[in-house]
Design a protein around this motif. Structure first.
Motif, PDB file in Angstrom:
ATOM      1  N   THR A 183       0.863  -1.192   0.000  1.00  0.00           N
ATOM      2  CA  THR A 183       0.000   0.000   0.000  1.00  0.00           C
ATOM      3  C   THR A 183       0.892   1.231   0.000  1.00  0.00           C
ATOM      4  OG1 THR A 183      -1.737  -1.143   1.227  1.00  0.00           O
ATOM      5  CG2 THR A 183      -1.801   1.263   1.234  1.00  0.00           C
ATOM      6  N   TYR A 184       0.707   2.078  -1.014  1.00  0.00           N
ATOM      7  CA  TYR A 184       1.528   3.268  -1.185  1.00  0.00           C
ATOM      8  C   TYR A 184       0.713   4.505  -0.800  1.00  0.00           C
ATOM      9  CZ  TYR A 184       4.764   0.305  -3.812  1.00  0.00           C
ATOM     10  OH  TYR A 184       5.623  -0.679  -4.186  1.00  0.00           O
ATOM     11  N   THR A 185       1.380   5.380  -0.042  1.00  0.00           N
ATOM     12  CA  THR A 185       0.788   6.685   0.295  1.00  0.00           C
ATOM     13  C   THR A 185       1.414   7.719  -0.615  1.00  0.00           C
ATOM     14  OG1 THR A 185       0.458   6.019   2.585  1.00  0.00           O
ATOM     15  CG2 THR A 185       0.380   8.371   2.117  1.00  0.00           C
ATOM     16  N   CYS A 186       0.591   8.411  -1.371  1.00  0.00           N
ATOM     17  CA  CYS A 186       1.087   9.298  -2.421  1.00  0.00           C
ATOM     18  C   CYS A 186       0.526  10.702  -2.249  1.00  0.00           C
ATOM     19  CB  CYS A 186       0.660   8.762  -3.805  1.00  0.00           C
ATOM     20  SG  CYS A 186       0.974   7.003  -4.055  1.00  0.00           S
ATOM     21  N   GLN A 187       1.149  11.602  -2.955  1.00  0.00           N
ATOM     22  CA  GLN A 187       0.562  12.919  -3.129  1.00  0.00           C
ATOM     23  C   GLN A 187      -0.613  12.758  -4.078  1.00  0.00           C
ATOM     24  OE1 GLN A 187       1.215  15.745  -1.775  1.00  0.00           O
ATOM     25  NE2 GLN A 187       3.140  15.374  -0.703  1.00  0.00           N
ATOM     26  N   GLY A 188      -1.814  12.938  -3.573  1.00  0.00           N
ATOM     27  CA  GLY A 188      -3.008  12.767  -4.404  1.00  0.00           C
ATOM     28  C   GLY A 188      -3.852  11.593  -3.993  1.00  0.00           C
ATOM     29  N   GLY A 189      -3.353  10.724  -3.057  1.00  0.00           N
ATOM     30  CA  GLY A 189      -4.189   9.626  -2.610  1.00  0.00           C
ATOM     31  C   GLY A 189      -3.373   8.403  -2.222  1.00  0.00           C
ATOM     32  N   THR A 190      -4.024   7.256  -2.106  1.00  0.00           N
ATOM     33  CA  THR A 190      -3.419   5.981  -1.715  1.00  0.00           C
ATOM     34  C   THR A 190      -3.614   4.971  -2.837  1.00  0.00           C
ATOM     35  OG1 THR A 190      -3.855   6.443   0.614  1.00  0.00           O
ATOM     36  CG2 THR A 190      -3.445   4.158   0.025  1.00  0.00           C
ATOM     37  N   LEU A 191      -2.580   4.142  -3.071  1.00  0.00           N
ATOM     38  CA  LEU A 191      -2.661   3.143  -4.149  1.00  0.00           C
ATOM     39  C   LEU A 191      -2.197   1.804  -3.588  1.00  0.00           C
ATOM     40  CD1 LEU A 191      -3.196   2.680  -7.192  1.00  0.00           C
ATOM     41  CD2 LEU A 191      -0.725   2.959  -7.532  1.00  0.00           C
ATOM     42  N   VAL A 192      -2.996   0.771  -3.843  1.00  0.00           N
ATOM     43  CA  VAL A 192      -2.653  -0.606  -3.459  1.00  0.00           C
ATOM     44  C   VAL A 192      -2.184  -1.343  -4.723  1.00  0.00           C
ATOM     45  CG1 VAL A 192      -3.494  -2.773  -2.503  1.00  0.00           C
ATOM     46  CG2 VAL A 192      -4.298  -0.581  -1.570  1.00  0.00           C
TER      47      VAL A 192
END
Length: 429
Positions: free
Chosen positions: A361-370
């Motif tokens: 699970t990645y925490t990004c600028q703009g949201g979260t992506l699995v």
């Protein structure tokens, strides 16, 4: 009949009231009928504009008029509490008047007279008009005129009982006033009751000291100027009036005088220095402070400059100024380091990123992506409300998973490109 009628004189003695002051009505209809009115007056005051004076032994005539046919009852009311029936009486039983009719008592050719007798004072005549006859036998004896009750309050209660069976549209009252003899001369002075908080304030009336509070003074009627003085308090000045025969009470509160202050004006070059007065931070320069008189230690502090310290004395009603030129602190020279021999630069070999596995699970600028990394060199993402499988298309220097719509790049940081636009970036686990 002369002696019987002579008791019309009343005795409102020595109250110091103006002759135009009249007592409250004895009995008043709260909702009088608009068409039925009664008017009663004495012969010296047909316009009812004043309290006429009748000397002792002087005859008096009483007149009455109604606007609608009505039965009329007249009573003499003395301030002493004595009540006398005037109409009907032993000589005139007929008390029914037609609309607009004026009847005077005693009339021409009457076998009786009304004569004013002492004691001196103010008297009144009460008229009651009713569309229906009233039974007043419990109030007066018609044959003698003598009342069976005494006192204005008893008369008011008795009349209220008599008219209570009638509708309010069927009865109405009026009163006439006159003076028997001469009233005592009205008072020319009044009383001043003076209190202050705190007490023991010096009082001056029209500039003359009259004592300290609390005070009770007898003063001639008129207008006055009062000043209160007390140490530690602001002077208080008011105007007041004294009315003859009346008491004027003044309850005044003094305001404490604030302690004297001085002004401390602080400035610095450069400005923006923090100002401490004693051990209290007071603000930043430029700064104006209102302080009680005294001696104060002052510090000015600013990053990169030496602290400025001084002592000042603030005097009441004066401005004390501080203008400080702050001295900059020179930065220390950098430390001298020995020169190391230059090593030859080895070519940097590209680092192959390790291929991730499992689900991250990645925490990004703009949201979260699995992202799920599959064993067949594919990555699966959930974006735009659906799962998308992206094959691995490049491994160096960044892992790139892409299909025709989405591209997932992962190196030190990751980013997601959708339809040619970067939608997530700075992605990290």
């Amino acid at each position: 009949m002369k002696r019987f009628l002579g008791v019309l004189g009343s005795a409102l003695l020595a109250l110091g009231l103006a002759q135009t002051l009249r007592p409250q009505g004895i009995v008043v209809n709260p909702t009088p009928p608009p068409d039925l009115q009664v008017r009663v007056w004495v012969d010296k005051d047909p316009s009812k504009s004043s309290n006429p004076v009748y000397q002792f032994g002087e005859p008096i005539q009483i007149s009455v008029q109604v606007t609608q046919p009505a039965y009329v009852y007249l009573f003499s009311v003395r301030a002493t509490g004595e009540i006398v029936g005037i109409l009907p009486n032993a000589f005139e039983q007929q008390n029914f008047l037609q609309a607009g009719e004026v009847r005077t008592f005693p009339g021409p050719g009457a076998r009786y007279t009304f004569t004013v007798e002492g004691p001196a004072g103010q008297d009144r005549v009460l008229a009651v008009a009713s569309r229906r006859p009233l039974d007043v036998s419990e109030i007066v004896d018609i044959q003698t005129g003598q009342a069976r009750i005494r006192g204005v309050n008893n008369l008011a209660r008795s009349l209220s009982i008599v008219v209570s069976p009638l509708p309010s549209t069927d009865w109405v009252t009026d009163e006439a006033y006159f003076i028997a003899g001469q009233l005592p001369p009205p008072p020319t002075t009044g009383t001043l009751v003076l209190n202050s908080s705190p007490s023991e304030a010096q009082a001056l009336i029209d500039g003359r000291v009259v004592g300290t509070t609390p005070l009770v003074l007898e003063l001639p009627a008129g207008e006055y100027r009062l000043e209160l003085r007390r140490s530690g308090y602001d002077p208080l000045r008011v105007s007041f009036s004294i009315r003859p025969g009346q008491t004027t009470q003044l309850n005044l509160t003094l305001t404490a005088t604030p302690p004297p202050t001085g002004l401390l004006a602080v400035d610095s070059n450069p400005r923006g220095a923090e100002v401490l007065v004693g051990d209290r931070v007071a603000g930043r320069t430029p700064l104006n402070l209102t302080l009680a008189p005294g001696t104060y230690s002052v510090e000015l502090r600013r990053s990169g400059f030496s602290t400025f310290r001084t002592t000042v004395t603030v005097q009441p009603g004066r401005t004390t100024r501080i203008s400080a030129n702050l001295v900059a602190i020179a930065p220390p020279p950098p430390p001298v380091r020995p020169v190391q021999p230059v090593q030859p630069v080895q070519p940097v070999q590209p680092v192959q990123p390790a291929r991730p596995s499992g689900t991250a699970t990645y925490t990004c600028q703009g949201g979260t992506l699995v992202v799920s990394y599959l064993s067949n060199n594919q990555a699966r993402i959930f974006y735009d409300g659906a799962f998308h499988v992206l094959p691995l298309v490049r491994t160096s220097p960044t892992l790139v998973y892409a299909n025709s719509t989405y591209t997932w790049e992962i190196g030190t940081l990751g980013r997601l490109i959708a339809r040619g636009q970067v939608v997530l970036y700075n992605c990290r686990i």
